[in-house]
Write a protein that holds these residues in place. Structure first.
Motif, short mmCIF file in Angstrom:
data_model
loop_
_atom_site.label_atom_id
_atom_site.label_comp_id
_atom_site.label_asym_id
_atom_site.label_seq_id
_atom_site.Cartn_x
_atom_site.Cartn_y
_atom_site.Cartn_z
N ARG B 537 0.83 -1.20 0.00
CA ARG B 537 0.00 0.00 0.00
C ARG B 537 0.86 1.25 0.00
O ARG B 537 1.88 1.30 0.68
N ILE B 538 0.42 2.22 -0.74
CA ILE B 538 1.00 3.56 -0.64
C ILE B 538 -0.11 4.46 -0.15
O ILE B 538 -1.17 4.55 -0.78
N SER B 539 0.11 5.07 0.98
CA SER B 539 -0.93 5.87 1.60
C SER B 539 -0.42 7.28 1.85
O SER B 539 0.72 7.47 2.23
N ARG B 540 -1.27 8.23 1.65
CA ARG B 540 -0.91 9.60 2.03
C ARG B 540 -2.04 10.18 2.85
O ARG B 540 -3.20 10.14 2.44
N TYR B 541 -1.71 10.74 3.99
CA TYR B 541 -2.76 11.31 4.84
C TYR B 541 -2.24 12.52 5.61
O TYR B 541 -2.62 12.77 6.75
N ASP B 542 -1.32 13.27 4.94
CA ASP B 542 -0.84 14.52 5.56
C ASP B 542 -1.66 15.72 5.11
O ASP B 542 -1.34 16.86 5.43
N GLY B 543 -2.72 15.49 4.34
CA GLY B 543 -3.58 16.59 3.91
C GLY B 543 -3.27 17.11 2.52
O GLY B 543 -3.95 17.98 2.02
N LEU B 544 -2.20 16.56 1.91
CA LEU B 544 -1.82 17.01 0.57
C LEU B 544 -2.16 15.94 -0.45
O LEU B 544 -2.25 14.75 -0.12
N PRO B 545 -2.33 16.35 -1.72
CA PRO B 545 -2.66 15.36 -2.75
C PRO B 545 -1.49 14.43 -3.06
O PRO B 545 -0.32 14.81 -2.91
N ILE B 546 -1.81 13.24 -3.49
CA ILE B 546 -0.79 12.28 -3.91
C ILE B 546 -0.23 12.73 -5.26
O ILE B 546 -0.99 13.08 -6.16
N THR B 547 1.09 12.74 -5.37
CA THR B 547 1.75 13.16 -6.62
C THR B 547 2.53 11.97 -7.19
O THR B 547 2.83 11.01 -6.46
N PRO B 548 2.89 12.03 -8.46
CA PRO B 548 3.71 10.95 -9.03
C PRO B 548 5.02 10.76 -8.25
O PRO B 548 5.44 9.63 -8.00
N ASP B 549 5.65 11.87 -7.86
CA ASP B 549 6.91 11.76 -7.11
C ASP B 549 6.69 11.03 -5.78
O ASP B 549 7.53 10.25 -5.35
N PHE B 550 5.58 11.31 -5.14
CA PHE B 550 5.25 10.65 -3.87
C PHE B 550 5.15 9.14 -4.09
O PHE B 550 5.68 8.35 -3.31
N ILE B 551 4.49 8.76 -5.17
CA ILE B 551 4.31 7.33 -5.46
C ILE B 551 5.65 6.69 -5.83
O ILE B 551 6.00 5.61 -5.33
N MET B 552 6.43 7.37 -6.67
CA MET B 552 7.71 6.80 -7.13
C MET B 552 8.65 6.58 -5.96
O MET B 552 9.33 5.56 -5.87
N GLY B 553 8.67 7.54 -5.06
CA GLY B 553 9.56 7.44 -3.90
C GLY B 553 9.24 6.24 -3.02
O GLY B 553 10.10 5.74 -2.29
N ARG B 554 8.01 5.77 -3.11
CA ARG B 554 7.60 4.65 -2.27
C ARG B 554 7.48 3.33 -3.05
O ARG B 554 7.33 2.27 -2.46
N THR B 555 7.56 3.44 -4.36
CA THR B 555 7.47 2.23 -5.18
C THR B 555 8.83 1.58 -5.32
O THR B 555 8.97 0.37 -5.34
N ASN B 556 9.86 2.41 -5.40
CA ASN B 556 11.20 1.90 -5.68
C ASN B 556 11.94 1.42 -4.44
O ASN B 556 13.06 0.96 -4.53
N ARG B 557 11.31 1.59 -3.29
CA ARG B 557 11.98 1.16 -2.07
C ARG B 557 12.22 -0.33 -2.01
O ARG B 557 11.37 -1.10 -2.44
#
Lengths: 283, 557
Positions: B537-557
């Motif tokens: 899962r990739i989750s974001r809940y800091d109040g900001l929209p999910i961006t491609p960079d946000f997803i990439m940073g968590r996909t390549n881990r």
């Protein structure tokens, strides 16, 4: 020719001797007396013994949620101002759960008639205090007696300059028919607070108790005098005034919508060329 | 320079006019044929704080925000400090020459030269427009078309001064090349698209209580109410809003109720009333982070379960979650159609991000769009009429009160076919079955999840609602890195039919659910409905929209 039989005759779930019976008959008589056909009328009710009333007559009905008759009635009236809309429920529903809607509907002056069966007690849930229970009344859930001051619906309505504010009593049938008729014919928000005994759960405010106290307003009383109406609406005790306490002719809510002058909202199509013009403004 | 994308970010305090000039620049770009994607973030205050109006622009379709900034426009010095680490190497920064900024990419502009503070926003906008190659005349035209007539002259003066100042400088920036064949486009926010889609579908009534970020739907409807013949009423509370809408709907006028999570919480008894009384209504839940008041002006996808499980008792419902502005328009139309046809409540889940994101949308022919005519025709109904006739498919023809001699009886109790309350316990299951049967019919109407990308992917992103663009762009980025990636986006999140999606999930190495919430509500729902466990899962809940960079940073881990 319409007569009271057109409004039907149904078996009810009410206790024998309930004030609701007279009220039901009076409503039917008022409607038939105006020559209104059942399909021209929409009853909206909430929940409570009083709110069952629309199930016991012929008309259009929307029996919604506890406390929420007024917003439903408002929406329906705005959708089709041709309907005679009557919101019909008890004191708990209209003044308790629906208190905020009561204030808002008065302020809007929407052209609906509000009949409140006020027996100063919760009947359906078996005898708890209602917003209009007098201070000190002992019930199962207020064993030390009611502490809160009773809600005064008439004073509240007059203070907010409601279009039509009246009180009647289920034991004064002719008065009730006349008052309901006037309320229906008034253009704007009309409140009829109708005192009625609850034979099962209110042993204080009995038929006899109301009968001894309810006195019709004198013929020289002027309901257009707001200050006098404020004063009259405070009278409660050995004498309880019944009749039209206050009225004014301010424009009704739906009259203030220029749109509705062109006909009811219901049945109107989407004007797609106008919408296309609007879409052009988003280029 | 096909495929070029530029991310322009205006930063400043509330009250410095970002929301005035941002749309002007974006609109000018759309008129030139470019694709834009706007992200607005701000604090819950009218003055002060730090606000952002970001425009990502490109020649090809842009469908997601971006974390890296190419052109930073600072209305205050703080904006530079906040965003300096997000700047690309060849970025430019525009701000007041009076600030002490030590950066090669800095362009100090003499703010004072442009007059009162009131006009500084237009000054920086003129500079930004000039830098990316927009001509002054086109910008002036947008000012004429969109600003109040009393202020256009001064703003155009400031615009001209900005272009003149820029002419004398030698600042080089990525100039957007022109687009040869300009497709006519609209520029709409998600909520403008919801409102306009609603109008086009036949909505004529809206009752609402103001609540961020939902109010913009009612506001858009109000803006067009006179011309389109709509009643939009601001009511005393959300309970009144839903009940009033049900009243109007019962009387035959298609109705919509926009709100956010907290307001919807108050409406849930009304939702249930819609269920049992079979009264159509469209509800929009513009999600913001909760619980309670949460973060009033930020974004989240935290109310999926709220929308799905709210309302006591059992009744069918349909829930849509548009992935972009175009889907906001068409799914709202679909919601109107579904609620009026099946007499079940239809819910649309938007969020603050998509609500306020200006996007370009290809124009369509409005004049040919069908719209709903509510209710049934009394002349085709046998008498005596029963509002809740038990029919084969569960749908009872809905007459409208007062429009014929037939009486229409709606009820919140369990009721007879005629509509009167009943304690007949043999009738009760038949009525429950009748209502649930309508839900079975929704299967043929389902909006299928959209699959994009490699047929045999190593990575499959599963998402719903507004994160669509960011997820799809991430898959593209992985593809250019040589990885096989695909996306599966749900714009209908209820009802879910495993037949429509299970085939995509099986036999993939890594399935990753991407959601703007902390608990993976949709992934859990997928498991409940299909048995398929999405382990990543990739989750974001800091109040900001999910961006491609946000997803990439968590996909390549």
């Amino acid at each position: 020719m319409i007569n009271i039989k057109d409004y039907g005759d149904y078996e009810t779930a009410w206790c024998p001797g309930c004030g609701n019976f007279n009220l039901l008959e009076a409503v039917k008589e008022a409607l038939a007396g105006q020559g209104l056909e059942p399909h021209e009328v929409l009853f909206v009710s909430g929940i409570g013994q009083a709110a069952k009333t629309p199930h016991y007559l012929n008309a259009n009905v929307f029996n919604g949620l506890h406390g929420r008759a007024l917003p439903v009635a408002t929406g329906a009236k705005l959708a089709n101002p041709g309907l005679i809309v009557i919101a019909d429920s008890g004191d708990g529903c209209m003044y308790g759960e629906g208190g905020n809607h009561f204030l808002a509907a008065i302020r809007r002056n929407i052209d609906i008639t509000v009949l409140v069966h006020n027996n100063q007690i919760y009947g359906l849930t078996k005898g708890q205090a209602s917003p209009t229970s007098d201070r000190g009344v002992v019930t199962a859930t207020q064993p030390g007696g009611v502490v809160s001051e009773a809600f005064n619906p008439l004073a509240t309505a007059v203070a907010l300059r409601a279009g039509f504010v009246a009180r009647s009593f289920a034991g004064m049938k002719d008065h009730l028919v006349t008052t309901i008729t006037e309320a229906i014919n008034h253009k704007g928000f009309s409140l009829v607070d109708i005192l009625q005994p609850c034979v099962s759960f209110n042993k204080v405010n009995t038929f006899k108790w109301y009968k001894e106290r309810c006195k019709e307003l004198s013929s020289d009383y002027d309901p257009s005098d707001w200050a006098a109406a404020m004063e009259k609406s405070q009278v409660w005790g050995d004498e309880i005034p019944v009749g039209v306490i206050y009225r004014n002719e301010r424009p009704s809510f739906e009259e203030s919508y220029p749109l509705l002058k062109e006909g009811p909202l219901v049945g109107q199509n989407v004007n797609r060329s106008k919408l296309a013009e609007i879409m052009d403004s988003y280029t | 320079m096909t495929g070029q994308k530029i991310n322009i970010l205006f930063g400043g305090e509330a009250g410095q006019g970002l929301q005035t000039v941002g749309p002007i620049l974006a609109r000018c770009l759309v008129r030139k044929g470019f694709s834009v994607h706007v992200t607005q973030t701000y604090e819950s205050r009218v003055r002060g704080g730090h606000n952002i109006f970001a425009i990502r622009v490109g020649e090809k379709k842009i469908s997601a925000p971006c974390d890296r900034i190419d052109l930073l426009i600072c209305m205050n010095e703080e904006s530079f400090q906040i965003h300096r680490d997000e700047l690309t190497d060849d970025a430019l920064i525009i701000g007041n020459e009076e600030w002490d900024i030590d950066d090669d990419r800095w362009i100090g502009l003499p703010f004072k030269m442009f007059g009162e503070k009131l006009y500084w926003n237009m000054a920086v906008t003129g500079i930004a427009a000039g830098l990316i190659g927009l001509d002054q005349e086109s910008m002036g035209q947008v000012i004429d078309d969109t600003m109040k007539s009393g202020i256009t002259k001064e703003n155009k003066r400031v615009l001209a001064a900005a272009y003149k100042w820029l002419e004398e400088k030698e600042n080089k920036f990525k100039i957007l090349s022109g687009i040869n064949k300009i497709q006519k486009k609209w520029m709409l926010t998600g909520h403008e698209a919801v409102a306009l889609g609603a109008i086009s579908g036949g909505i004529k009534f809206c009752s609402f209580y103001p609540m961020s970020p939902a109010t913009s739907i009612a506001q858009t409807l109000i803006n067009h109410s006179q011309k389109m013949g709509l009643i939009v009423e601001q009511v005393e509370d959300e309970i009144a809003a839903i009940n009033m809408a049900l009243g109007a709907s019962f009387a035959g006028v298609p109705s919509i109720v926009p709100t956010s999570g907290g307001g919807f919480a108050l409406m849930t008894e009304g939702l249930s009333l819609s269920g049992i009384s079979e009264t159509p209504v469209v509800i929009v839940i513009a999600q913001r982070p909760g619980p309670g008041t949460g973060l009033a002006t930020r974004t989240e996808q935290g109310d999926l379960w709220h929308a799905l499980h709210s309302g006591h008792g059992e009744f069918p419902r349909v829930i849509y979650a548009p992935g972009n502005v175009e889907e906001c328009f068409f799914l709202t139309r679909k919601a109107v159609e579904m609620t009026e046809t099946y007499q079940v409540p239809a819910i649309i889940l938007t969020d603050q991000y998509i609500a306020e994101s200006f996007q370009d949308m290809d124009q369509i022919d409005i004049e040919t769009l069908p719209f709903i005519k509510p209710g049934a025709d009394a002349s085709e109904i046998s008498v005596p009429y029963n509002r809740y006739w038990i029919t084969k498919n569960g749908i009872s023809p809905r007459l409208l009160p007062g429009l014929s001699k037939q009486l229409v009886i709606g009820d919140s109790h369990e009721h007879t076919e005629l509509g009167h309350m009943t304690e007949d316990l043999t009738l009760r299951p038949r009525m429950v079955d009748k209502r649930l049967k309508k839900g079975d019919m929704l299967k043929d109407e389902a909006v299928l999840p959209e699959y994009k990308g490699s047929k045999k992917p190593e990575i499959l992103f599963v998402c719903w609602g507004s994160v669509k663009g960011a997820v799809e762009e991430s898959a593209e980025m992985l593809k250019s890195d040589g990885k096989k990636a695909a996306t599966l986006h749900f714009s209908q999140v209820w009802p879910l039919y495993p037949d429509n999606f299970l085939k995509y999930l099986e036999n993939v190495d890594r399935v990753i659910a991407v959601e703007g919430n902390a608990t993976g509500q949709f992934a859990q729902l997928i498991r409940r409905e299909s048995g398929f466990l999405i382990e990543n899962r990739i989750s974001r809940y800091d109040g900001l929209p999910i961006t491609p960079d946000f997803i990439m940073g968590r996909t390549n881990r």
